[in-house]
Design an enzyme around this catalytic site. Structure first.
Site, mmCIF file in Angstrom:
data_model
loop_
_atom_site.group_PDB
_atom_site.id
_atom_site.type_symbol
_atom_site.label_atom_id
_atom_site.label_comp_id
_atom_site.label_asym_id
_atom_site.label_seq_id
_atom_site.Cartn_x
_atom_site.Cartn_y
_atom_site.Cartn_z
ATOM 1 N N GLU A 160 0.822 -1.209 0.000
ATOM 2 C CA GLU A 160 0.000 0.000 0.000
ATOM 3 C C GLU A 160 0.857 1.260 0.000
ATOM 4 O O GLU A 160 0.546 2.242 -0.680
ATOM 5 C CB GLU A 160 -0.962 -0.012 1.186
ATOM 6 N N HIS A 181 -6.534 -5.662 -10.318
ATOM 7 C CA HIS A 181 -6.045 -6.646 -9.349
ATOM 8 C C HIS A 181 -5.962 -8.042 -9.942
ATOM 9 O O HIS A 181 -5.406 -8.948 -9.310
ATOM 10 C CB HIS A 181 -6.958 -6.685 -8.116
ATOM 11 N N TYR A 233 -4.768 4.466 -12.917
ATOM 12 C CA TYR A 233 -5.308 3.300 -12.232
ATOM 13 C C TYR A 233 -6.491 2.703 -12.993
ATOM 14 O O TYR A 233 -7.630 2.655 -12.517
ATOM 15 C CB TYR A 233 -5.712 3.669 -10.804
#
Length: 371
Positions: free
Chosen positions: A181, A286, A195
């Site tokens: 993170e 992800h 992103y």
């Protein structure tokens, strides 16, 4: 994973719905902050652009100082860990500052240690003073909300949930999750990868790479001794799985009746095409991160030794060299950028030939052509 949990556990619905909604809002705020910092390596003539939040969080730098100058001799991390008391106001009550003794709260002390390990590796191995290269204070908040199944970098600080206690334990347990993170902050201050889609998957993969670097460095492991897992300590005994992700074998980290099966591909043949929206993981950031994760694993294990030395150095150079990767870089252009970074550091003969050969083979191993 949380969407499946939402469907399978009606009693957990309020906490899971809040986690999903809050996480989406956090990613949006993080992206807004990232666009206000000169990610993507601006020309030297461009001034430093910061938001008011970043101006409060980071020390003032001259407008022409676009490149960090290394770690000052007396530099130390500047950590502060706060307690949200299961609320959502940030940063919360300060409970441990830099240099203070352990607090006795395991989440506080794990967060403090994870922040320190990440700062120390950046400083000792890559001569970088914190995430921004200019001594950015590392702020963290623990005990965020209730039954919160996530940890995140919000563009300014770290935040950790305690987990739901049924499927997920506290999110400070895995030092690689802390480092993962924080690495979103490192990306924010360097390459600034967008992103969504492939640049988003590279953003996630870069964080997994950094998480694995820190995990192996803390343990003093070689690439052959490491487990290459991300979040190995997060699942409770109820879950049929070993971790959130496996860099060595994407798609194998868990296979659970409630949480489902690890969806990560390890090769472009299995790339997952999804809409570029929040309901579909911003285009699978992800999920498809398994492909560059596997490429890094193949590269590091081919070189052997310690991951933070040559393999980590190439990835660090790729992310931090101004102009090498644009914000919207795709897998092919990123692979080419790693090759350029390797040649720049190691040359084209001797050691350089060994490194570039391993790099080409690694990207070929996941179906990504290189230069």
């Amino acid at each position: 994973m949380l969407q499946r949990l939402l469907a399978a556990e009606p009693g957990m619905r309020p906490a899971v719905e809040f986690t999903l909604r809050d996480s989406t809002q956090v990613r949006h705020r993080r992206e807004v902050l990232a666009t206000r910092w000169p990610g993507g390596h601006p020309p030297a003539s461009q001034g430093i652009i910061t938001s008011p939040l970043q101006q409060r969080a980071a020390p003032t730098a001259p407008a022409t100082d676009a490149v960090p100058a290394g770690v000052p001799a007396a530099a130390t991390p500047r950590r502060s860990v706060h307690d949200a008391g299961h609320g959502t106001s940030l940063p919360g009550t300060l409970v441990r500052s830099e240099g203070e003794d352990p607090s006795g709260d395991v989440s506080v002390d794990e967060a403090y240690d994870g922040l320190g390990a990440t700062w120390q590796l950046l400083a000792d191995v890559y001569d970088r003073d914190s995430l921004d290269g200019r001594g950015l204070p590392l702020v963290a908040t623990v005990h965020y909300a209730r039954d919160y199944d996530n940890a995140f970098w919000d563009g300014r600080q770290m935040v950790f949930g305690d987990g739901d206690g049924v499927y997920f334990d506290r999110f400070t347990r895995s030092v690689d999750v802390v480092a993962h993170e924080l690495a979103h902050g490192l990306t924010q201050y360097t390459a600034g990868l967008t992103y969504v889609g492939q640049p988003g998957a590279l953003n996630e993969s870069a964080s997994d790479v950094w998480g694995s670097l820190v995990r192996q460095w803390v343990r003093g492991q070689t690439v052959d001794e490491a487990d290459w897992l991300i979040g190995a300590e997060l699942f409770t005994d109820r879950v049929q799985g070993v971790a959130l992700r496996s860099m060595a074998a994407p798609g194998s980290a868990y296979d659970d009746p409630v949480l489902g099966r690890d969806p990560q591909p390890a090769h472009m043949d299995d790339y997952v095409v999804l809409p570029h929206d929040a309901d579909n993981d911003n285009g699978g950031v992800h999920i498809n991160s398994g492909i560059p994760n596997k490429a890094f694993h193949l590269f590091a294990t081919a070189l052997g030794g310690h991951v933070w030395e040559r393999a980590g150095q190439v990835w660090y150079d790729t992310m931090t060299t101004r102009g090498l990767v644009p914000r919207d870089v795709d897998f092919v252009r990123f692979a080419d950028a790693t090759l350029a970074a390797a040649r720049r550091r190691y040359g084209g003969t001797g050691e350089g030939e060994e490194v570039t050969r391993a790099l080409r083979a690694a990207w070929a191993g996941v179906g990504v052509p290189v230069g």
